[in-house]
Structures are given as C-alpha cells and as structure tokens.
Design a protein around this motif. Structure first.
Motif, short mmCIF file in Angstrom:
data_model
loop_
_atom_site.label_atom_id
_atom_site.label_comp_id
_atom_site.label_asym_id
_atom_site.label_seq_id
_atom_site.Cartn_x
_atom_site.Cartn_y
_atom_site.Cartn_z
N MET A 1 44.72 36.79 40.33
CA MET A 1 43.70 36.21 39.45
C MET A 1 44.06 34.77 39.14
O MET A 1 45.16 34.30 39.40
CB MET A 1 43.61 37.02 38.16
N ASP A 2 43.12 34.05 38.55
CA ASP A 2 43.35 32.65 38.22
C ASP A 2 44.36 32.53 37.09
O ASP A 2 44.65 33.49 36.36
CB ASP A 2 42.03 32.00 37.81
N ILE A 131 38.16 35.01 39.82
CA ILE A 131 37.73 34.44 38.53
C ILE A 131 36.53 35.24 38.06
O ILE A 131 35.51 35.30 38.75
CB ILE A 131 37.34 32.96 38.66
N ASP A 132 36.65 35.88 36.92
CA ASP A 132 35.54 36.66 36.38
C ASP A 132 35.65 36.63 34.86
O ASP A 132 36.51 37.28 34.27
CB ASP A 132 35.58 38.10 36.90
N LEU A 133 34.77 35.87 34.23
CA LEU A 133 34.82 35.70 32.78
C LEU A 133 34.57 36.99 32.02
O LEU A 133 35.03 37.14 30.89
CB LEU A 133 33.81 34.64 32.35
N ALA A 134 33.88 37.93 32.64
CA ALA A 134 33.65 39.21 31.96
C ALA A 134 34.97 39.94 31.72
O ALA A 134 35.08 40.72 30.78
CB ALA A 134 32.71 40.08 32.79
N TYR A 135 35.96 39.69 32.57
CA TYR A 135 37.29 40.25 32.35
C TYR A 135 38.11 39.38 31.41
O TYR A 135 38.80 39.89 30.51
CB TYR A 135 38.05 40.40 33.68
N THR A 136 38.04 38.08 31.58
CA THR A 136 38.94 37.16 30.88
C THR A 136 38.55 36.94 29.42
O THR A 136 39.41 36.87 28.54
CB THR A 136 38.98 35.80 31.60
N LEU A 137 37.26 36.81 29.14
CA LEU A 137 36.83 36.45 27.78
C LEU A 137 37.29 37.44 26.70
O LEU A 137 37.72 37.00 25.62
CB LEU A 137 35.31 36.28 27.74
N PRO A 138 37.21 38.75 26.90
CA PRO A 138 37.70 39.66 25.85
C PRO A 138 39.18 39.44 25.53
O PRO A 138 39.58 39.55 24.36
CB PRO A 138 37.47 41.06 26.45
N SER A 166 38.69 44.67 28.59
CA SER A 166 39.01 44.09 29.90
C SER A 166 39.44 45.17 30.88
O SER A 166 39.06 45.14 32.06
CB SER A 166 40.09 43.02 29.75
N THR A 167 40.20 46.15 30.40
CA THR A 167 40.62 47.25 31.27
C THR A 167 39.43 48.10 31.68
O THR A 167 39.34 48.56 32.84
CB THR A 167 41.68 48.12 30.57
N ALA A 168 38.51 48.32 30.74
CA ALA A 168 37.30 49.08 31.06
C ALA A 168 36.48 48.35 32.13
O ALA A 168 35.87 48.99 33.00
CB ALA A 168 36.46 49.29 29.80
N TYR A 169 36.48 47.02 32.07
CA TYR A 169 35.74 46.26 33.09
C TYR A 169 36.37 46.45 34.47
O TYR A 169 35.66 46.56 35.47
CB TYR A 169 35.72 44.78 32.71
N LEU A 170 37.69 46.48 34.53
CA LEU A 170 38.36 46.75 35.80
C LEU A 170 37.97 48.14 36.32
O LEU A 170 37.75 48.32 37.53
CB LEU A 170 39.88 46.66 35.65
N ALA A 171 37.93 49.12 35.42
CA ALA A 171 37.55 50.47 35.83
C ALA A 171 36.11 50.49 36.35
O ALA A 171 35.81 51.16 37.36
CB ALA A 171 37.70 51.43 34.64
N TRP A 172 35.22 49.76 35.69
CA TRP A 172 33.84 49.65 36.16
C TRP A 172 33.83 49.06 37.58
O TRP A 172 33.09 49.54 38.45
CB TRP A 172 33.00 48.78 35.23
N GLY A 173 34.63 48.04 37.83
CA GLY A 173 34.66 47.41 39.14
C GLY A 173 35.06 48.38 40.23
O GLY A 173 34.47 48.38 41.33
N VAL A 174 36.06 49.22 39.94
CA VAL A 174 36.49 50.21 40.94
C VAL A 174 35.37 51.22 41.20
O VAL A 174 35.10 51.58 42.35
CB VAL A 174 37.77 50.93 40.45
N GLY A 175 34.72 51.66 40.14
CA GLY A 175 33.62 52.60 40.32
C GLY A 175 32.45 51.99 41.06
O GLY A 175 31.84 52.63 41.93
N THR A 203 31.10 39.31 45.02
CA THR A 203 30.88 37.88 45.21
C THR A 203 31.40 37.14 43.97
O THR A 203 31.73 37.78 42.96
CB THR A 203 29.39 37.58 45.43
N PRO A 204 31.49 35.82 44.01
CA PRO A 204 32.12 35.08 42.91
C PRO A 204 31.56 35.39 41.52
O PRO A 204 30.35 35.45 41.33
CB PRO A 204 31.89 33.62 43.30
N PHE A 205 32.48 35.61 40.58
CA PHE A 205 32.22 35.62 39.13
C PHE A 205 31.44 36.83 38.62
O PHE A 205 30.96 36.81 37.49
CB PHE A 205 31.49 34.34 38.70
N ASN A 206 31.30 37.90 39.41
CA ASN A 206 30.50 39.03 38.95
C ASN A 206 30.89 40.30 39.69
O ASN A 206 31.64 40.27 40.67
CB ASN A 206 29.01 38.75 39.15
N THR A 207 30.37 41.43 39.21
CA THR A 207 30.53 42.70 39.93
C THR A 207 29.17 43.38 40.11
O THR A 207 29.07 44.61 40.15
CB THR A 207 31.48 43.65 39.16
#
Length: 335
Positions: A1-2, A131-138, A166-175, A203-207
């Motif tokens: 990650m960045d 780079i994904d602000l949805a993970y970083t901002l929380p 942020s961890t929940a967002y990672l889990a969403w990405g895997v799903g 793709t950049p900045f989103n899931t």
C-alpha cells in the motif's frame, strides 16, 4: 500500500495496543515510524531495474525477520522514553505494526515475500488497490480523534472503530473479488476462452470496478466488470502475448524471473529498435502498464541489465474513462 496508508495503519495499531499505558502521541509517532520502516528497501539499488522491482517487499517484509527486529526496536523506544517497565507492551505494539505492514501489502497484487527465508514466493491477493481512501480514511480519522480528544477513552474508541471499519473494508474486497471471479469464469466459458490463468483486481481507488486478465498460451484477454453493470457479463478484448518470443527466450533469466514474480501474467514483444520488451500485465491496463522493461537485443537477453521503460498514460482521460465504466456505462475504445 502507499506510504500514507502504512503510516496511518501503524499509528492506529500502536495506539490501540498501548492504550492508556503511554502518551497517545508516543504510540502514534512510533507506530508511524515502524509502519514506514519496511518500505525503506525501496532505496536499495540492485543495479538492475527489474531486480529493484522483484526484490522490493522481500527481506524487509518477511514476517520472520520483522519478528526478530521488533524486540530490538522496542528496547530502543522503551529506554528512549524511560519506560523500561513497558518493554513487553512496546514489543507487542511494534511487532503488530511491523507485521501488519506486509500483511496489508499482500492484499495488493504487487507480490510480497512474506515467508522469507523459507520461500521467496510473492504473495498477492489483489483485492485492494495500492491507494484506496475508503480503507485509509477511517484509520486517519480514528488516530486523529485519539490524539485530539480530551476524553482519552472516547478517543481510543474512535481509533478502534477506525481499525474495525478499515478491516471490514478489506473483508468486503475479498468477498467482492470472489464474486467477480465467479462472473468472469462464467463469461470466459460462454466466450469459449480456455484460460490458463485469471487475474481479478480492482481498478484505481475503488472496489466497485474490477479489471480482469485471462491468459492463454498465445493471448491475454482483458475485460472489466462493475457492480453497477446491468448484467453479469464481461466483454473480452484479446491481445498477443508473444508466444514465439516466449518459446525462444522464456528460459532467459530476466524473463523467467518476471514470469515467476507475476505468476505468468506477462507478455513479450520486440520494439521498433529490435530490443526485447517484457511487460507485467497485472498493474495498468491497455495500452499503458506500470512495469515495462527493456531486456536488450534479442541476441543478448540476460547479459545486459534490464531497464525500466516509463509509460505514463493521460491520467485525466484514464480516470474519466474508469469513472464512466464504474457507473456501468460502456467506456470508449482503448487508445
């Protein structure tokens, strides 16, 4: 990650682990420092651009070596602040910061050699963009709240909430990745494409919008799928992989090295000047890729250092096209 994300994660983890035992600013600062340390390997020049790429996220990202390093760093920090009694807690906090760095990196597609010295296999889930602000901002909001709030307990709860989100967002990405892969495989079967490998990465900045690459012995097929699409189908575009060049030069050291590092997602081509070019197909999209290397004349592949060939897309146009496609609308044809 960045780097910003790793700093934010390191601070949040250290604050959560140390809690009330020390000043929040100390935990945040040393969490940021420890969260940055593994990436200092980027300043090492191995004398070859491809080696610089494949040896990044190697020893400095290995869980074994970071585990050995954590007590040494904790010893220094605890004595620097006169907190010898907190040595064990500092060790735990800094160990968690150090190992969450490569574990997060492994969620991207790049390739992180987590299990050195036992294996140099590059792990890359590919379920989150670098780079994904949805993970970083929380993480940032939670850490800042812990630093600024007068009610420490309230601030620590904000920090914990940031880590949970942020961890929940990672889990969403895997799903989400699993769901897109299922759709991609069905579309490949429908299109009659017998793929050897399938890459599914955001793709950049989103899931929401995902890029797909399916390889065959002679071609690679690129497609995109957005959760905003009206139907669960993928339109594939075929491109040559350079099968003849692979047969001739596939055993050459730099080709074999990148083939292993990318898990087979690469192509070979000859440039107008007769030089052999190799491209990592995982990062970028047609026709622009982050990692292109000039391997020298065909007769000298492996005997000259690989050179990274810069390939910069029109960022504004590329983002506009991605935004259009993310909304479920057809994008313009590749340039």
């Amino acid at each position: 990650m960045d780097s910003l994300t790793q700093i934010a994660l390191g601070s949040a983890v250290a604050v959560a682990t140390l809690g009330r035992r020390t000043a929040v600013w100390k935990a945040a600062v040393w969490g940021a420092v420890a969260g940055t340390l593994p990436d200092l390997d980027a300043f090492i020049d191995h004398g070859d651009d491809m080696l610089n790429m494949v040896l990044h996220r190697a020893e400095s990202h290995a869980l074994f070596y970071l585990t050995l390093f954590a007590p040494l760093l904790a010893w220094l920090v605890s004595r620097l602040h006169g907190e010898k009694a907190l040595f064990r807690r500092w060790t735990l906090a800094l160990w968690l910061v150090l190992i969450t760095h490569p574990l997060l990196d492994a969620m991207t597609v790049y390739g992180t050699q987590l299990l050195l010295p036992f294996t140099n296999h590059p792990y890359g889930v590919g379920s989150v963009f670098i780079i994904d602000l949805a993970y970083t901002l929380p993480l940032i909001v939670g850490t800042v709240a812990a630093l600024r709030m007068k009610d420490l307990a309230h601030g620590l709860r904000w920090n914990a909430a940031g880590l949970v989100l942020s961890t929940a967002y990672l889990a969403w990405g895997v799903g989400a990745q699993w769901q897109v892969e299922r759709i991609a495989r069905a579309s490949l079967q429908q299109a009659g494409i017998e793929a050897e490998g399938l890459l599914v990465t955001p793709t950049p900045f989103n899931t929401v919008l995902w890029r797909l690459v399916a390889t065959t012995p002679t071609q690679y097929h690129e497609g995109f799928y957005s959760f905003m699409d009206a139907t669960p189908t993928v339109r594939w575009t075929a491109h040559p992989r350079g099968a003849e060049l692979m047969a001739q030069h596939g055993q050459a050291e730099p080709v074999a090295r990148l083939a292993a590092f990318t898990h087979g997602f690469y192509r070979l081509a000859t440039a107008a000047d007769g030089q052999l070019r190799i491209t990592d197909l995982r990062m970028g999209q047609e026709p622009d890729y982050t990692f292109n290397f000039d391997l020298g004349p065909l007769a000298a592949v492996g005997s000259v250092p690989a050179r990274h060939m810069s390939q910069r897309p029109d960022v504004g146009a590329a983002l506009s096209q991605l935004w259009t496609r993310l909304k479920g609308q057809p994008a313009s044809s590749p340039r």
